[in-house]
Motif scaffolding. Structure first.
Motif, PDB file in Angstrom:
ATOM      1  N   GLU A 165      22.838  -5.805   2.127  1.00 55.46           N
ATOM      2  CA  GLU A 165      22.144  -5.222   3.269  1.00 55.46           C
ATOM      3  C   GLU A 165      23.039  -4.202   3.965  1.00 55.46           C
ATOM      4  O   GLU A 165      24.254  -4.410   4.116  1.00 55.46           O
ATOM      5  N   GLY A 167      23.036  -3.456   7.098  1.00 56.68           N
ATOM      6  CA  GLY A 167      23.566  -4.001   8.340  1.00 56.68           C
ATOM      7  C   GLY A 167      24.832  -4.807   8.138  1.00 56.68           C
ATOM      8  O   GLY A 167      25.727  -4.803   8.990  1.00 56.68           O
ATOM      9  N   PRO A 255      22.859  -8.601  17.990  1.00 61.11           N
ATOM     10  CA  PRO A 255      22.577  -9.611  16.952  1.00 61.11           C
ATOM     11  C   PRO A 255      21.652  -9.089  15.854  1.00 61.11           C
ATOM     12  O   PRO A 255      21.796  -9.472  14.688  1.00 61.11           O
ATOM     13  N   GLU A 256      20.696  -8.234  16.199  1.00 59.52           N
ATOM     14  CA  GLU A 256      19.777  -7.662  15.215  1.00 59.52           C
ATOM     15  C   GLU A 256      19.971  -6.152  15.172  1.00 59.52           C
ATOM     16  O   GLU A 256      20.037  -5.498  16.215  1.00 59.52           O
ATOM     17  N   ASP A 258      18.603  -2.465  13.940  1.00 55.51           N
ATOM     18  CA  ASP A 258      17.411  -1.716  13.550  1.00 55.51           C
ATOM     19  C   ASP A 258      17.783  -0.672  12.504  1.00 55.51           C
ATOM     20  O   ASP A 258      18.477   0.304  12.801  1.00 55.51           O
ATOM     21  N   THR A 362      13.055  -2.094  10.544  1.00 60.03           N
ATOM     22  CA  THR A 362      13.131  -3.449  10.021  1.00 60.03           C
ATOM     23  C   THR A 362      14.366  -4.117  10.598  1.00 60.03           C
ATOM     24  O   THR A 362      15.427  -3.491  10.704  1.00 60.03           O
ATOM     25  N   HIS A 363      14.248  -5.366  10.976  1.00 54.48           N
ATOM     26  CA  HIS A 363      15.375  -6.094  11.543  1.00 54.48           C
ATOM     27  C   HIS A 363      16.109  -6.810  10.433  1.00 54.48           C
ATOM     28  O   HIS A 363      15.513  -7.409   9.566  1.00 54.48           O
ATOM     29  N   LEU A 364      17.435  -6.736  10.516  1.00 57.04           N
ATOM     30  CA  LEU A 364      18.272  -7.463   9.579  1.00 57.04           C
ATOM     31  C   LEU A 364      18.724  -8.762  10.219  1.00 57.04           C
ATOM     32  O   LEU A 364      19.034  -8.789  11.389  1.00 57.04           O
TER      33      LEU A 364
END
Length: 364
Positions: A165, A167, A255-256, A258, A362-364
């Motif tokens: 990923e 992120g 924490p997340e 984008d 999309t959130h990782l």
């Protein structure tokens, strides 16, 4: 038992001779001057002619010594520059002209005269997850920022192969930068103990992470860096205008994360990444460099945006704008999709070209 055979480095046999010549020639010149003064009868006379001859002899000896020292210093400077160039190339290594079907060109200019690299960083690597690209800018410029560039690039070159990923790659860069800043704080403030109260608190790095999948799908993570420009079909425009994340260093990542999904890089389209030193460059009247206008003029005058030609056009305009005196580090990286046209044409009907309005994130 393992035996290690001592090796002789190339050129090691010539070094003693060079040292003898470096010391011997000045000694010979000095001995000739002293011998003339003590042994030559002409040097003992006080007439005008004798004084002129004596002055000429010592002038020749002094000139010879100066030229010899100058030649030795130039030789040492040339060797030091060669070694520094090799080290700088290993850190900010030249990119190949093609990476997994993408034509690539990159160039940068350091604000420090004589330095090949500064506070800007970039790299592009083909992985099983796609071509992953980093473009970054360390606070400050020149040689003082090189150690931070090395820490970020070293982490990126490992993480892009290990992390599926995008992120996760960014979080690896954040941890590597934090370790580097702690170590630098300890070395700069040894009296403060293992954990100084303010470990290089003002240090930060802007980072743009880009991933181009096998189908041309582009994904972006931006930490305070300028957005790239898309060149194709007579247009040149920034890809995204969303708010970026804060630069790495002063604040922790959320924490997340984008991830910006920016459509597909279609065959023949070119993506231009740059550091803020490009757009922040000013002319004698204080006007900023009009990067968008230069790119728009370029795509109007050409049918295909060749990466090398794009960089040449931008840097030519930059040097003209700044009168050849850059005040900040500047870096450019261009990628053009040269992959099979039939393979991408099937997706053209569903792929939306990258515009200033990104698709849902999309959130990782």
């Amino acid at each position: 038992m393992i035996r290690i055979k001592p090796g002789v480095r190339r050129g090691a046999g010539r070094r003693p001779l060079r040292r003898v010549l470096a010391l011997g020639l000045p000694t010979v010149w000095g001995a000739m001057a002293i011998s003339y003064k003590l042994a030559c009868p002409l040097a003992q006379q006080n007439g005008l002619g004798a004084r002129v001859v004596t002055s000429a002899v010592f002038f020749a000896v002094g000139t010879g010594l100066i030229l010899h020292v100058r030649h030795a210093l130039l030789r040492e400077l040339k060797e030091a520059r060669r070694v520094a160039g090799v080290a700088q190339s290993a850190l900010l290594r030249p990119l190949p002209p093609r990476i997994a079907g993408l034509s690539v060109a990159a160039a940068q200019v350091s604000a420090d005269r004589g330095a090949a690299i500064g506070g800007d960083l970039y790299d592009a690597i083909a992985t099983e997850h796609g071509v992953r690209v980093v473009m970054g800018d360390v606070r400050g410029h020149g040689l003082a920022a090189v150690s931070t560039v090395a820490a970020v690039l070293g982490s990126f070159r490992e993480a892009v192969h290990d992390e599926p990923e995008l992120g996760s790659v960014l979080r690896r860069l954040e941890r590597a930068l934090a370790r580097h800043l702690r170590e630098r704080a300890r070395s700069e403030h040894p009296s403060a103990g293992a954990e100084p109260d303010h470990p290089v608190a003002e240090e930060f790095v802007t980072v743009l992470l880009l991933e181009i999948g096998p189908d041309g799908e582009m994904r972006l993570l931006n930490c305070g860096h300028p957005w790239p420009h898309l060149l194709g079909e007579g247009r040149a425009e920034p890809m995204v205008r969303a708010d970026p994340l804060p630069p790495l260093g002063p604040f922790p990542l959320p924490p997340e994360l984008d991830v910006q999904h920016c459509g597909r890089l279609l065959p023949g389209e070119t993506l231009l990444l740059h550091t803020d030193g490009v757009e922040d460059a000013r002319d004698g009247r204080g006007r900023f460099f009009p990067l968008g206008e230069v790119l728009a003029r370029y795509v109007r005058d050409t049918t295909v945006a060749v990466p090398q030609a794009v960089l040449g056009s931008v840097f030519t305009a930059l040097l003209h704008h700044t009168a050849g005196i850059p005040t900040d580090d500047m870096a450019l990286l261009a990628l053009r999709n040269d992959r099979c046209l039939q393979r991408a044409q099937g997706a053209r009907g569903t792929a939306r070209p990258a515009t200033a309005h990104p698709q849902p994130t999309t959130h990782l």
